[in-house]
Design an enzyme around this catalytic site. Sequence first.
Site, PDB file in Angstrom:
ATOM      1  N   PHE A 111       0.557  -1.295  -0.036  1.00  0.00           N
ATOM      2  CA  PHE A 111       0.076  -0.018  -0.011  1.00  0.00           C
ATOM      3  C   PHE A 111       0.930   1.235  -0.059  1.00  0.00           C
ATOM      4  CE2 PHE A 111       0.806  -0.041   4.566  1.00  0.00           C
ATOM      5  CZ  PHE A 111       0.774   1.154   4.823  1.00  0.00           C
ATOM      6  N   LYS A 112       2.066   1.118   0.328  1.00  0.00           N
ATOM      7  CA  LYS A 112       3.060   2.385   0.449  1.00  0.00           C
ATOM      8  C   LYS A 112       3.139   2.781  -1.022  1.00  0.00           C
ATOM      9  CE  LYS A 112       4.880   1.390   4.733  1.00  0.00           C
ATOM     10  NZ  LYS A 112       4.418   0.053   5.200  1.00  0.00           N
ATOM     11  N   ASP A 113       2.937   2.224  -2.093  1.00  0.00           N
ATOM     12  CA  ASP A 113       2.986   2.885  -3.197  1.00  0.00           C
ATOM     13  C   ASP A 113       1.798   3.887  -3.352  1.00  0.00           C
ATOM     14  OD1 ASP A 113       5.176   1.210  -4.639  1.00  0.00           O
ATOM     15  OD2 ASP A 113       3.653  -0.435  -4.942  1.00  0.00           O
ATOM     16  N   MET A 116       3.661   7.008  -1.807  1.00  0.00           N
ATOM     17  CA  MET A 116       4.836   7.138  -2.438  1.00  0.00           C
ATOM     18  C   MET A 116       4.871   7.779  -3.787  1.00  0.00           C
ATOM     19  SD  MET A 116       7.490   7.503  -0.327  1.00  0.00           S
ATOM     20  CE  MET A 116       7.606   6.088   0.770  1.00  0.00           C
TER      21      MET A 116
END
Length: 463
Positions: A111-113, A116
């Site tokens: 989910f960091k995408d 980011m």
Amino acid sequence: MKYISTRGKAPVLNFEEAMLTGLARDGGLYVPQSIPNFSPDDISSMSDLSYEEIAFKVISPFIGDCFSDDELIKIINKAYTEFGHIERAPLVELESNHFLLELFHGPTLAFKDFAMQLIGQFFQVALERKKSRVTIVGATSGDTGSAAIEAFRGLDAVDLFILYPDGRVSDVQRRQMTTPSENNVHAIAINGHFDDCQARLKDMFNDFEFRDGVNLAGVNSINWARVLAQVVYYFSTAVKLGAPNKKISFSVPTGNFGDIFAGFVAKKMGLSIDRLVIATNQNDILHRCLSSGVYETDRVLPSISPSMDIQVSSNFERALFYATDCDGSEVSNLMEQLKSTGKFTVSGSVLEILRENFDSGRASEDETHSEIAYNYQKHSELLCPHSAIGVLTARKQRKINIPMVTLATAHPAKFPTAVKNATSVFPELPSRMANLFDLDERITNVENNLQSIQAFVKERIKI
Ligand SMILES: *Cc1c(COP(=O)(O)O)cnc(C)c1O
């Protein structure tokens, strides 16, 4: 829109400045001076929109005049083009009235995408306009680093350094960090835990001479722009399930309290959220704090859900800020106590406010393993270990008549060993990244002390 520090003693900044700064100079975290409110009509009007269009509606009230509407639309559209699913954050029903929000269709499968990729585009536009460069240093338990390297590789205004705990990230995570060949991105293996990496990062921000000398910026989950990006999928999901006319609950596998704090912001903005459930692994500082009122750091126990192997949950400071009615000096006191004694106790009224908003649960290693197996047997669903912790906690705590959404935070192929051990199935990487294990790695080890890391950064930057 202005941004203030949770400790009340740092300069007031605009959105762009808060994004480029990361940690406030008083050690606190930036939060917006006020949180915009959406009416039920505003929220209903989102139900026919694309993910990108909802993102525009949710994000624009927070950025003031830092980016024009046109710029913001372009930034958002560019951010999500590399995603492998047209809905960006698709929802699938796991069992009756219990849904999985698949947040793993981005380029690094976690989910960091979502955050980011967006802030990479924000940085690029802001720095181009200012004709300046920044040095970004980040700490990672695996997923933040790979997402950051993917988002910033090749951007000419940024040198990026990622500190990761040597030997404590999965092969897929490491390879995603060490295989990009662009020379503005650097993955640094540190001999220690994630908390060591995070501590060195904080030390760097508190060393003002270094900080100003290299134009240091941060992209850890303390960065407000990242939290904001994550608020979007709470809205896109809730409207799919009937908001504003229906209440929705979310179960969020969490370590640093970033993802679930985004849910809290969505709720404060007027989204009809019933419960926000904190789901932790055996590193359960948040669950213990909600249960007992005592926030006390303990030894980090490495687990099969390594992205949550965290004992200092940075974004919790923001929750404390709101639970103390925005009292910067009280937050400051608590954080000072934490620093000097390793713990603090939240007062009765503050704990009550936290409990009004959050439930919590923890999963042991055995439970995580069994939950992966159970969901495969029962629903043919391969869950990454973090998502499994969210699903287990949701199953234990959900009210049957209120839709429950568990955030599936990573693709099972990012943590294949744990998944294979539980199900005997080896989860394959999506075909668009099937060559990851053929690429050459660049491995860099740097000693776990501030001076060595700072020296390495200074040597490599192009300022
Ligand atoms: C980062 C991460 C988490 C924890 O998210 P926080 O925002 O730090 O609470 C959970 N699962 C996965 C897969 C992650 O990468």
